[in-house]
Design a protein around this motif. Structure first.
Motif, PDB file in Angstrom:
ATOM      1  N   UNK A  63       0.647  20.556  -2.314  1.00 43.10           N
ATOM      2  CA  UNK A  63       0.470  21.596  -0.824  1.00 43.10           C
ATOM      3  C   UNK A  63       1.945  22.956  -1.600  1.00 43.10           C
ATOM      4  N   UNK A  64       1.829  24.398  -1.465  1.00 37.12           N
ATOM      5  CA  UNK A  64       2.766  25.048  -1.759  1.00 37.12           C
ATOM      6  C   UNK A  64       2.251  26.339  -0.578  1.00 37.12           C
ATOM      7  N   UNK A  95       0.441  -0.975   0.190  1.00 38.66           N
ATOM      8  CA  UNK A  95      -0.675   0.182   0.068  1.00 38.66           C
ATOM      9  C   UNK A  95       0.892   1.266   0.134  1.00 38.66           C
ATOM     10  N   UNK A  96       1.380   1.003  -1.543  1.00 41.12           N
ATOM     11  CA  UNK A  96       2.529   2.696  -1.138  1.00 41.12           C
ATOM     12  C   UNK A  96       1.810   3.817  -1.250  1.00 41.12           C
ATOM     13  N   UNK A  97       0.514   3.967  -1.385  1.00 38.45           N
ATOM     14  CA  UNK A  97      -0.538   5.418  -1.368  1.00 38.45           C
ATOM     15  C   UNK A  97      -0.421   6.454  -0.125  1.00 38.45           C
ATOM     16  N   UNK A  98       0.232   6.247   1.138  1.00 40.37           N
ATOM     17  CA  UNK A  98       0.205   6.716   2.289  1.00 40.37           C
ATOM     18  C   UNK A  98       1.646   8.036   1.820  1.00 40.37           C
ATOM     19  N   UNK A  99       2.775   7.753   0.702  1.00 45.43           N
ATOM     20  CA  UNK A  99       3.733   8.344   0.969  1.00 45.43           C
ATOM     21  C   UNK A  99       4.121   9.933   0.423  1.00 45.43           C
ATOM     22  N   UNK A 133       4.600  17.205  -2.820  1.00 48.70           N
ATOM     23  CA  UNK A 133       3.331  16.505  -3.329  1.00 48.70           C
ATOM     24  C   UNK A 133       2.676  15.211  -2.433  1.00 48.70           C
ATOM     25  N   UNK A 134       1.284  15.046  -2.657  1.00 49.83           N
ATOM     26  CA  UNK A 134       1.474  13.534  -1.918  1.00 49.83           C
ATOM     27  C   UNK A 134       0.660  12.655  -2.915  1.00 49.83           C
TER      28      UNK A 134
END
Ligand code: BG6
Length: 297
Positions: A147-148, A104-108, A141-142
């Motif tokens: 977000x900036x 589950x690499x989706x929280x990097x 980047x998520x």
């Protein structure tokens, strides 16, 4: 997380496929893609990426003045939108949080930091705006979005006044199908109608040249949502940035902007620009301004 730093730009790719690319010139985000490789930002085909001109598209950073301010002595000599978007920023480094689960690499996520200060600013800009400052711009980047955020610190002994804006060009398919919500019942300055102050009733649609500075009544954490054909294309949440500029040049204005290509590209973009630009933010010696946006889709 995969990072590369070459060719005067920094790019990052998450294991799930989302990516971002930032030019050191202006610390301008020039690309942001979802995991399917779809570009989320609009970038002109004629945008100059060689440092000869501010980038037409992506997310240029506006500081220390929004537009021009002929009656504001300290910034009157600066070019339109200030020097930040025309300055060479330093890459300060990255911090990433890797997913602990390979299934589950989706929280990097990955954060890229860029810096500009009076010590690294070119002599010309320094002469026009002689204050001692440092700015750190973070691009995160998520899998949820981008977000900036910017932190500007007055490192000098003298107070200064400034404005800041994240001039985000969002890519959309068809401007005639776009509706912007979250600006209802808000006051705005209409820059295409003699800078009159008006009040928004209902949602915002774009049917001609639009250049407005909104101060949303609802406050920063209430999202500004861009829908297309009724479904959400983008949602922008602000942190400590009270204003939102909505800009679309439409036919004639786009025709007159040399680096705006294709000329009908205005149909594929809307600028939703989070900032603090109505009035001035005063930074006393040692004070810092901290503002950010998070864009999700
Ligand atoms: C917007 C301003 O933020 O930027 C507009 O409200 C301006 O007035 C637009 O035209 C683009 O500015 P520039 O300097 O990038 O052409």
């Amino acid at each position: 997380v995969n990072i590369s730093h070459a060719n005067s730009r920094v790019s990052a790719v998450l294991p799930t496929g989302e990516s971002v690319e930032v030019l050191l010139f202006g610390a301008t985000v020039i690309s942001w893609k979802d995991r399917a490789g779809n570009e989320k930002l609009w970038l002109s085909d004629a945008a100059k990426l060689d440092g000869s001109k501010a980038v037409r598209g992506g997310i240029p950073l506006v500081f220390p003045v929004f537009g021009t301010a002929p009656n504001h002595a300290a910034t009157a000599q600066l070019p339109q939108h200030g020097f930040a978007r025309n300055s060479k920023w330093e890459f300060l480094g990255k911090s990433s949080s890797e997913s602990t689960s390979s299934t589950n690499p989706s929280d990097a996520s990955i954060k890229l930091d860029f810096g500009l200060s009076s010590a690294t600013l070119d002599e010309k800009s320094k002469a026009l705006w002689p204050y001692t400052f440092s700015a750190i711009y973070s691009v995160t980047l998520s899998t949820d979005g981008l977000s900036t955020g910017i932190v500007i610190t007055n490192d000098g002994k003298e107070a200064f006044e400034c404005q800041v804006l994240l001039h985000t060009y969002l890519r959309i398919n068809d401007i005639t199908k776009v509706e912007v919500t979250g600006l209802e019942d808000s006051e705005y300055i209409d820059k295409v109608d003699g800078a009159k102050t008006k009040s928004q009733s209902g949602t915002v649609t774009i049917t001609g040249e639009t250049d407005r500075v909104y101060t949303p009544a609802k406050g920063p954490s209430s999202p500004i949502v861009v829908t297309e054909d009724g479904s959400t294309a983008f949602s922008v949440v602000r942190d400590n940035l009270k204003d939102v500029v909505v800009w679309n040049p439409w036919t004639e204005k786009a025709a007159g902007i040399g680096d705006f290509e294709p000329k009908d590209g205005f149909k594929n973009m809307i600028c939703i620009e989070a900032g603090s630009v109505s009035g001035w933010t005063t930074l006393e010696a040692g004070d810092a301004l901290d503002g950010a946006q998070t864009i999700s889709y």
